[in-house]
Motif scaffolding. Structure first.
Motif, PDB file in Angstrom:
ATOM      1  N   ALA A  13       6.571  78.432 -19.456  1.00  0.00           N
ATOM      2  CA  ALA A  13       7.025  77.678 -18.278  1.00  0.00           C
ATOM      3  C   ALA A  13       8.068  76.638 -18.642  1.00  0.00           C
ATOM      4  O   ALA A  13       9.002  76.383 -17.892  1.00  0.00           O
ATOM      5  CB  ALA A  13       5.839  77.003 -17.596  1.00  0.00           C
ATOM      6  N   LEU A  14       7.931  76.019 -19.804  1.00  0.00           N
ATOM      7  CA  LEU A  14       8.894  75.014 -20.235  1.00  0.00           C
ATOM      8  C   LEU A  14      10.252  75.601 -20.535  1.00  0.00           C
ATOM      9  O   LEU A  14      11.235  74.870 -20.562  1.00  0.00           O
ATOM     10  CB  LEU A  14       8.422  74.353 -21.542  1.00  0.00           C
ATOM     11  CG  LEU A  14       7.394  73.270 -21.447  1.00  0.00           C
ATOM     12  CD1 LEU A  14       7.280  72.606 -22.794  1.00  0.00           C
ATOM     13  CD2 LEU A  14       7.769  72.260 -20.401  1.00  0.00           C
ATOM     14  N   ALA A  15      10.302  76.874 -20.806  1.00  0.00           N
ATOM     15  CA  ALA A  15      11.543  77.470 -21.291  1.00  0.00           C
ATOM     16  C   ALA A  15      12.565  77.690 -20.200  1.00  0.00           C
ATOM     17  O   ALA A  15      13.634  78.227 -20.458  1.00  0.00           O
ATOM     18  CB  ALA A  15      11.241  78.795 -21.985  1.00  0.00           C
ATOM     19  N   LEU A  16      12.274  77.302 -19.004  1.00  0.00           N
ATOM     20  CA  LEU A  16      13.137  77.636 -17.882  1.00  0.00           C
ATOM     21  C   LEU A  16      13.864  76.419 -17.351  1.00  0.00           C
ATOM     22  O   LEU A  16      13.276  75.387 -17.110  1.00  0.00           O
ATOM     23  CB  LEU A  16      12.287  78.239 -16.750  1.00  0.00           C
ATOM     24  CG  LEU A  16      11.438  79.418 -17.202  1.00  0.00           C
ATOM     25  CD1 LEU A  16      10.531  79.846 -16.087  1.00  0.00           C
ATOM     26  CD2 LEU A  16      12.307  80.554 -17.643  1.00  0.00           C
ATOM     27  N   ALA A  30      14.802  88.835 -24.735  1.00  0.00           N
ATOM     28  CA  ALA A  30      15.330  89.357 -25.980  1.00  0.00           C
ATOM     29  C   ALA A  30      16.832  89.267 -26.077  1.00  0.00           C
ATOM     30  O   ALA A  30      17.396  88.226 -25.888  1.00  0.00           O
ATOM     31  CB  ALA A  30      14.818  90.760 -26.214  1.00  0.00           C
ATOM     32  N   ALA A  31      17.517  90.351 -26.393  1.00  0.00           N
ATOM     33  CA  ALA A  31      18.935  90.245 -26.709  1.00  0.00           C
ATOM     34  C   ALA A  31      19.776  91.080 -25.776  1.00  0.00           C
ATOM     35  O   ALA A  31      19.323  92.037 -25.185  1.00  0.00           O
ATOM     36  CB  ALA A  31      19.158  90.716 -28.144  1.00  0.00           C
ATOM     37  N   ALA A  32      21.036  90.680 -25.688  1.00  0.00           N
ATOM     38  CA  ALA A  32      22.005  91.541 -25.025  1.00  0.00           C
ATOM     39  C   ALA A  32      22.331  92.665 -25.990  1.00  0.00           C
ATOM     40  O   ALA A  32      21.734  92.799 -27.044  1.00  0.00           O
ATOM     41  CB  ALA A  32      23.242  90.728 -24.684  1.00  0.00           C
ATOM     42  N   GLU A  33      23.287  93.490 -25.618  1.00  0.00           N
ATOM     43  CA  GLU A  33      23.584  94.600 -26.499  1.00  0.00           C
ATOM     44  C   GLU A  33      23.961  94.128 -27.893  1.00  0.00           C
ATOM     45  O   GLU A  33      24.641  93.138 -28.039  1.00  0.00           O
ATOM     46  CB  GLU A  33      24.724  95.400 -25.904  1.00  0.00           C
ATOM     47  CG  GLU A  33      24.174  96.269 -24.791  1.00  0.00           C
ATOM     48  CD  GLU A  33      24.793  95.961 -23.477  1.00  0.00           C
ATOM     49  OE1 GLU A  33      25.964  95.607 -23.471  1.00  0.00           O
ATOM     50  OE2 GLU A  33      24.090  96.063 -22.471  1.00  0.00           O
ATOM     51  N   ALA A  34      23.481  94.834 -28.884  1.00  0.00           N
ATOM     52  CA  ALA A  34      23.696  94.419 -30.262  1.00  0.00           C
ATOM     53  C   ALA A  34      25.176  94.239 -30.543  1.00  0.00           C
ATOM     54  O   ALA A  34      26.003  95.064 -30.206  1.00  0.00           O
ATOM     55  CB  ALA A  34      23.104  95.469 -31.217  1.00  0.00           C
ATOM     56  N   GLY A  35      25.477  93.103 -31.197  1.00  0.00           N
ATOM     57  CA  GLY A  35      26.848  92.860 -31.615  1.00  0.00           C
ATOM     58  C   GLY A  35      27.738  92.295 -30.537  1.00  0.00           C
ATOM     59  O   GLY A  35      28.874  91.939 -30.791  1.00  0.00           O
ATOM     60  N   VAL A 105      11.178  80.519 -27.225  1.00  0.00           N
ATOM     61  CA  VAL A 105      11.318  81.516 -26.171  1.00  0.00           C
ATOM     62  C   VAL A 105      12.670  81.370 -25.472  1.00  0.00           C
ATOM     63  O   VAL A 105      13.298  82.361 -25.101  1.00  0.00           O
ATOM     64  CB  VAL A 105      10.152  81.430 -25.176  1.00  0.00           C
ATOM     65  CG1 VAL A 105      10.375  82.339 -23.979  1.00  0.00           C
ATOM     66  CG2 VAL A 105       8.850  81.819 -25.880  1.00  0.00           C
ATOM     67  N   ARG A 106      13.124  80.133 -25.284  1.00  0.00           N
ATOM     68  CA  ARG A 106      14.451  79.944 -24.683  1.00  0.00           C
ATOM     69  C   ARG A 106      15.520  80.639 -25.516  1.00  0.00           C
ATOM     70  O   ARG A 106      16.418  81.282 -24.981  1.00  0.00           O
ATOM     71  CB  ARG A 106      14.795  78.456 -24.555  1.00  0.00           C
ATOM     72  CG  ARG A 106      14.155  77.773 -23.377  1.00  0.00           C
ATOM     73  CD  ARG A 106      14.879  76.479 -23.026  1.00  0.00           C
ATOM     74  NE  ARG A 106      14.974  75.535 -24.122  1.00  0.00           N
ATOM     75  CZ  ARG A 106      14.036  74.662 -24.440  1.00  0.00           C
ATOM     76  NH1 ARG A 106      12.901  74.618 -23.747  1.00  0.00           N
ATOM     77  NH2 ARG A 106      14.205  73.824 -25.429  1.00  0.00           N
ATOM     78  N   GLN A 107      15.429  80.495 -26.826  1.00  0.00           N
ATOM     79  CA  GLN A 107      16.416  81.139 -27.696  1.00  0.00           C
ATOM     80  C   GLN A 107      16.270  82.659 -27.673  1.00  0.00           C
ATOM     81  O   GLN A 107      17.262  83.392 -27.660  1.00  0.00           O
ATOM     82  CB  GLN A 107      16.271  80.614 -29.128  1.00  0.00           C
ATOM     83  CG  GLN A 107      16.758  79.188 -29.313  1.00  0.00           C
ATOM     84  CD  GLN A 107      18.219  79.042 -28.907  1.00  0.00           C
ATOM     85  OE1 GLN A 107      18.538  78.394 -27.905  1.00  0.00           O
ATOM     86  NE2 GLN A 107      19.109  79.632 -29.671  1.00  0.00           N
ATOM     87  N   LEU A 108      15.044  83.134 -27.627  1.00  0.00           N
ATOM     88  CA  LEU A 108      14.796  84.570 -27.602  1.00  0.00           C
ATOM     89  C   LEU A 108      15.392  85.205 -26.354  1.00  0.00           C
ATOM     90  O   LEU A 108      15.973  86.295 -26.408  1.00  0.00           O
ATOM     91  CB  LEU A 108      13.284  84.826 -27.645  1.00  0.00           C
ATOM     92  CG  LEU A 108      12.812  86.276 -27.532  1.00  0.00           C
ATOM     93  CD1 LEU A 108      13.272  87.095 -28.730  1.00  0.00           C
ATOM     94  CD2 LEU A 108      11.292  86.327 -27.398  1.00  0.00           C
ATOM     95  N   GLN A 218       8.944  88.023 -17.319  1.00  0.00           N
ATOM     96  CA  GLN A 218       8.789  88.444 -18.707  1.00  0.00           C
ATOM     97  C   GLN A 218       8.611  87.244 -19.628  1.00  0.00           C
ATOM     98  O   GLN A 218       7.812  87.276 -20.567  1.00  0.00           O
ATOM     99  CB  GLN A 218      10.004  89.267 -19.132  1.00  0.00           C
ATOM    100  CG  GLN A 218      10.105  90.614 -18.427  1.00  0.00           C
ATOM    101  CD  GLN A 218      11.316  91.401 -18.862  1.00  0.00           C
ATOM    102  OE1 GLN A 218      11.616  91.492 -20.056  1.00  0.00           O
ATOM    103  NE2 GLN A 218      12.039  91.957 -17.911  1.00  0.00           N
ATOM    104  N   MET A 219       9.337  86.167 -19.373  1.00  0.00           N
ATOM    105  CA  MET A 219       9.172  84.965 -20.179  1.00  0.00           C
ATOM    106  C   MET A 219       7.768  84.406 -20.055  1.00  0.00           C
ATOM    107  O   MET A 219       7.163  83.974 -21.039  1.00  0.00           O
ATOM    108  CB  MET A 219      10.174  83.898 -19.729  1.00  0.00           C
ATOM    109  CG  MET A 219      11.554  84.047 -20.324  1.00  0.00           C
ATOM    110  SD  MET A 219      12.593  82.635 -19.851  1.00  0.00           S
ATOM    111  CE  MET A 219      12.359  81.586 -21.278  1.00  0.00           C
ATOM    112  N   GLU A 220       7.257  84.377 -18.830  1.00  0.00           N
ATOM    113  CA  GLU A 220       5.918  83.837 -18.625  1.00  0.00           C
ATOM    114  C   GLU A 220       4.862  84.640 -19.381  1.00  0.00           C
ATOM    115  O   GLU A 220       3.822  84.106 -19.749  1.00  0.00           O
ATOM    116  CB  GLU A 220       5.582  83.822 -17.132  1.00  0.00           C
ATOM    117  CG  GLU A 220       6.407  82.866 -16.309  1.00  0.00           C
ATOM    118  CD  GLU A 220       6.052  81.409 -16.543  1.00  0.00           C
ATOM    119  OE1 GLU A 220       5.164  81.117 -17.372  1.00  0.00           O
ATOM    120  OE2 GLU A 220       6.668  80.548 -15.909  1.00  0.00           O
TER     121      GLU A 220
END
Length: 247
Positions: A13-16, A30-35, A105-108, A218-220
């Motif tokens: 919840a804090l990550a938002l 997670a991540a956007a497209e690799a690279g 989680v914010r960074q993820l 998904q974050m939650e």
């Protein structure tokens, strides 16, 4: 213990950085497209949203909601009755874990947030929206949202270790958004209307709403790492052992 499961599901919840135009929250998995390197304009928009939210205040609100859920569980309620102040001591001990996990989680989830922005906004539009969040009215609106946000609906069925649902997320955001908007003056509302008319990019925030809500859910539901889970257990066990003795 059920209390550990409550924390596992609500730490994100804090990550938002909640965005009060429509029911919009800045999140992402997670991540956007690799690279793929995100454009600087989208990264700046993300930063502007984060800057406009008092994360310490968000932490306090989330932990207060967590304490209420602890008090609703038989294990914690019984322990609190025997040793008043136990729940407050547990939540205080969990705070640094909660804050650190939220940062992780914010960074993820940051790369997918930027990718979402890029799918719906031009770089120029992202810059215009970032300027809005850094404006006096933007900060006032976001500040009101942060002050009124409490994840009670998000936590409402977690004693049974069920997943957080989109409906729960929407309920908490809607409640906070309504409270923040109701605190605005007529002059504030006029200013917002004039800004929206002068800057059509602001109206595009609603286009991002559905995708962001899904990312928020998904974050939650992002689990604790093994290390974070062990730290949570250690805090709870330490408080119980000091108050009642090692079992």
């Amino acid at each position: 213990m059920r209390g550990i499961q409550l924390l596992r599901h609500t730490c994100a919840a804090l990550a938002l950085a909640l965005v009060p135009l429509s029911s919009f929250a800045a999140a992402g998995p997670a991540a956007a497209e690799a690279g793929e390197a995100p454009d600087a304009a989208y990264a700046d928009l993300y930063s502007a949203m984060q800057e406009s939210v008092d994360q310490e205040q968000m932490a306090d609100s989330a932990l207060q909601a967590l304490a209420r859920q602890f008090a609703a569980t038989p294990e914690f309620a019984g322990a609190e009755a025997r040793s008043p102040g136990l729940i407050a001591e547990v939540t205080a001990g969990l705070r640094p874990i909660f804050v650190a996990q939220s940062k992780r989680v914010r960074q993820l989830y940051r790369p997918a947030t930027l990718a979402l922005f890029a799918r719906h906004l031009t770089a120029a539009e992202a810059g215009s929206i970032a300027a809005f969040y850094r404006s006096d009215i933007g900060r006032k609106l976001m500040g009101g949202l942060a002050r009124n946000y409490s994840p009670d609906a998000t936590l409402s069925n977690l004693a049974e270790d069920g997943p957080v649902t989109r409906e729960q997320v929407e309920a908490d955001i809607s409640q906070a958004t309504g409270a923040a908007l109701s605190a605005l003056t007529p002059e504030d509302m006029t200013t917002l209307g004039e800004m929206a008319m002068a800057n059509p990019a602001l109206l595009k925030i609603s286009l991002i709403g559905k995708g962001v809500q899904e990312l928020r859910v998904q974050m939650e539901n992002e689990p604790l790492t093994a290390e974070e889970d062990a730290a949570v257990v250690a805090v709870i066990e330490d408080v119980f052992n000091r108050r009642f003795g090692a079992q």
